[in-house]
Design a protein around this motif. Structure first.
Motif: not given
Length: 255
Positions: A101-102, A104-107, A155
Motif C-alpha cells: 500500500g502507498a 500515505t494511505e497505509l493504516p 508500496s
C-alpha cells in the motif's frame, strides 16, 4: 560437511512456501525438524506430507503451533521443544507476511503487523532459543531476509523496513553471540514463485519485468533456497557469521 545427521532444526512459518521447502531440505540431509505456524491443522497436513516422502521417519517431523510474536507462547513452546527433543541445533526465522500500500494511505496497524511478523518475531524467537544454544555453546540461526534489504519498490515500505531491520538484527546477534559459539546469518531470496508473491507471479507485466530484470532470466523457486539454507545450517559454514547471503539470480548485482 553438509550433513545435518543428528541435528534438530526449528523452522518458523514452515507449513508452506520457503519454510516448508527448507524443512524438507534439512530432512533430506539427516536433520529432525520442528515445523511451526499458527494453524495446527495446516501444520499437521504439512507434517503428514513430509512423513510420506521416501526415507523420512515419522519421528523426524514434529510440529509446534504458536504465534511467533507472542513472547509468552514462544517461551512455552521453546520449553516444550527442549524438554521433548533437546536443545535445537538450528533455528530458521522464516515467518513473514506482506501488506502492500502507498505510504500515505497505509493504516498504521498494517505497518505494525508487518514489522512485528517479519522483524520482531525474529528478535523474540531468536533470543528465546539462543538462550539454550548459548548455554550449550553452539548453534546456527538463519534469518530469512530479502533482496529488499538492498532494493525497494513503491508500496512495500513496511516489508522493506522490516527486512532492513532484520539484516541489522542478524549482525547484532552475531556481534553478541559469535564469541559464545553461535553462527547467525541472513539468507536473502530474490523474487520467488511462492504464495506470498502469487499476485505478482500472475501479473503478466510484473512477471515480464522480473524475468528481464533478473540476470538468470526467471523467477526463483523455493528449491533455489534449499542448498544455501543447508550450507548455513551445516559445519561447512562454521566461519561464516553476520552475513547476508543473496540468492536472487543476480538481481542485486546489476543495474
Amino acid at each position: 560437511m553438509f550433513s545435518l545427521a543428528g541435528r534438530l532444526a526449528v523452522v518458523t512459518g514452515s507449513s508452506r512456501g520457503i519454510g516448508l521447502g527448507i524443512a524438507r531440505g534439512y530432512l533430506s540431509v539427516g536433520a529432525k525438524v520442528v515445523l511451526n505456524g499458527r494453524d495446527l491443522h495446516r501444520l499437521e497436513k504439512a507434517a503428514a506430507a513430509l512423513r510420506g516422502e521416501p526415507g523420512v521417519a515419522a519421528a523426524a517431523v514434529q510440529v509446534a503451533a504458536f504465534d511467533v510474536v507472542d513472547e509468552a507462547a514462544v517461551v512455552r513452546a521453546a520449553e516444550e521443544i527442549v524438554a521433548a527433543h533437546g536443545c535445537p541445533d538450528i533455528l530458521v526465522n522464516n515467518a513473514g507476511i506482506q501488506v502492500r500500500g502507498a505510504l500515505t494511505e497505509l493504516p498504521a496497524e498494517d505497518w505494525r503487523r508487518v514489522v512485528d511478523v517479519n522483524l520482531t518475531s525474529a528478535f523474540v524467537v531468536g533470543r528465546t532459543f539462543a538462550r539454550y544454544m548459548l548455554a550449550r555453546g553452539s548453534g546456527k540461526i538463519v534469518n530469512i531476509c530479502s533482496v529488499q534489504n538492498q532494493l525497494v519498490r513503491p508500496s512495500t515500505a513496511p516489508y522493506a523496513a522490516a527486512k532492513n531491520g532484520l539484516g541489522g538484527l542478524t549482525q547484532s546477534m552475531c556481534a553478541e553471540w559469535a564469541p559464545r559459539g553461535l553462527q547467525v546469518n541472513g539468507l536473502a531470496p530474490g523474487y520467488l514463485d511462492t504464495d506470498l508473491n502469487a499476485s505478482l507471479v500472475t501479473d503478466p507485466e510484473f512477471s515480464s519485468w522480473i524475468t528481464k530484470r533478473t540476470p538468470a532470466g526467471r523467477w526463483g523457486q523455493v528449491d533455489d533456497i534449499v542448498g544455501p539454507a543447508i550450507w548455513l545450517a551445516s559445519a561447512a559454514s562454521d566461519f561464516v557469521n553476520g552475513q547476508i547471503i543473496y540468492v536472487d539470480g543476480g538481481l542485486t548485482a546489476v543495474i
